[in-house]
Design a protein around this motif. Structure first.
Motif, PDB file in Angstrom:
ATOM      1  N   THR A 186      16.761 -26.862  12.023  1.00 25.85           N
ATOM      2  CA  THR A 186      16.870 -27.896  12.336  1.00 25.85           C
ATOM      3  C   THR A 186      18.900 -26.955  13.419  1.00 25.85           C
ATOM      4  O   THR A 186      19.076 -28.191  14.098  1.00 25.85           O
ATOM      5  CB  THR A 186      18.450 -27.829  10.957  1.00 25.85           C
ATOM      6  N   ARG A 187      18.916 -26.070  13.385  1.00 29.74           N
ATOM      7  CA  ARG A 187      19.941 -25.822  14.030  1.00 29.74           C
ATOM      8  C   ARG A 187      20.182 -24.825  15.227  1.00 29.74           C
ATOM      9  O   ARG A 187      20.566 -25.313  16.404  1.00 29.74           O
ATOM     10  CB  ARG A 187      21.335 -24.794  13.416  1.00 29.74           C
ATOM     11  N   TYR A 188      19.531 -23.842  15.698  1.00 28.37           N
ATOM     12  CA  TYR A 188      18.405 -23.174  16.162  1.00 28.37           C
ATOM     13  C   TYR A 188      17.689 -23.996  17.106  1.00 28.37           C
ATOM     14  O   TYR A 188      18.182 -24.327  18.765  1.00 28.37           O
ATOM     15  CB  TYR A 188      17.790 -21.974  15.916  1.00 28.37           C
TER      16      TYR A 188
ATOM     17  N   TRP B 280      16.832 -24.065   7.919  1.00 32.55           N
ATOM     18  CA  TRP B 280      17.882 -23.385   9.155  1.00 32.55           C
ATOM     19  C   TRP B 280      17.941 -23.608  10.170  1.00 32.55           C
ATOM     20  O   TRP B 280      18.402 -23.669  11.820  1.00 32.55           O
ATOM     21  CB  TRP B 280      18.879 -22.801   8.291  1.00 32.55           C
TER      22      TRP B 280
ATOM     23  N   PRO C 157      23.880 -19.947  17.834  1.00 34.97           N
ATOM     24  CA  PRO C 157      24.667 -19.730  16.644  1.00 34.97           C
ATOM     25  C   PRO C 157      24.534 -18.046  15.867  1.00 34.97           C
ATOM     26  O   PRO C 157      23.630 -17.277  16.042  1.00 34.97           O
ATOM     27  CB  PRO C 157      24.279 -20.026  15.502  1.00 34.97           C
TER      28      PRO C 157
END
Length: 121
Positions: A44-46, A41, A62
């Motif tokens: 991929t997101r941060y 996570w 996020p």
């Protein structure tokens, strides 16, 4: 002297002697899925956040960033601790050969890789 109990109950050179390290490391791998998900996570997101304001990107990250970071650090530390205890300390204390246990440590990420390849996570 096989069968006389002189070997201390340890199997030597048989296929059965590989079962314990294999199963133990695969079970550790099941626990390692949680920190693996946190790391995935974060990567991929941060990593997609572009910021020039400084360290940590205040106001742009996020909401789950702190929890995922703690999950990755604490879960990863727990998994490393389990590997040290199960693959090094316990066999060493019992007088078992370390090469079998340490040789099976590459199986730890296998449950995560299989679950991801199958689309379960």
């Amino acid at each position: 002297m096989h069968g006389s109990g002189a070997d201390g109950g340890h199997e030597k050179g048989t296929a059965g002697s590989w079962w314990a390290p294999t199963v133990a490391n695969l079970l550790i791998g099941l626990v390692a899925i949680l920190p693996g998900l946190c790391v995935r996570w974060l990567l991929t997101r941060y990593a997609l956040i572009h910021c020039v304001d400084g360290f940590g990107c205040p106001g742009k990250s996020p909401d789950n960033t702190l929890g995922m970071t703690l999950g990755a650090l604490l879960g990863g530390g727990f998994v490393v601790g389990m590997v040290l205890v199960v693959d090094v300390l316990m066999p060493w204390q019992e007088g078992r050969p370390l090469h079998r246990w340490l040789g099976m440590t590459p199986l730890v990420p296998a449950p995560f890789a299989i679950a991801q390849a199958a689309g379960w996570i």
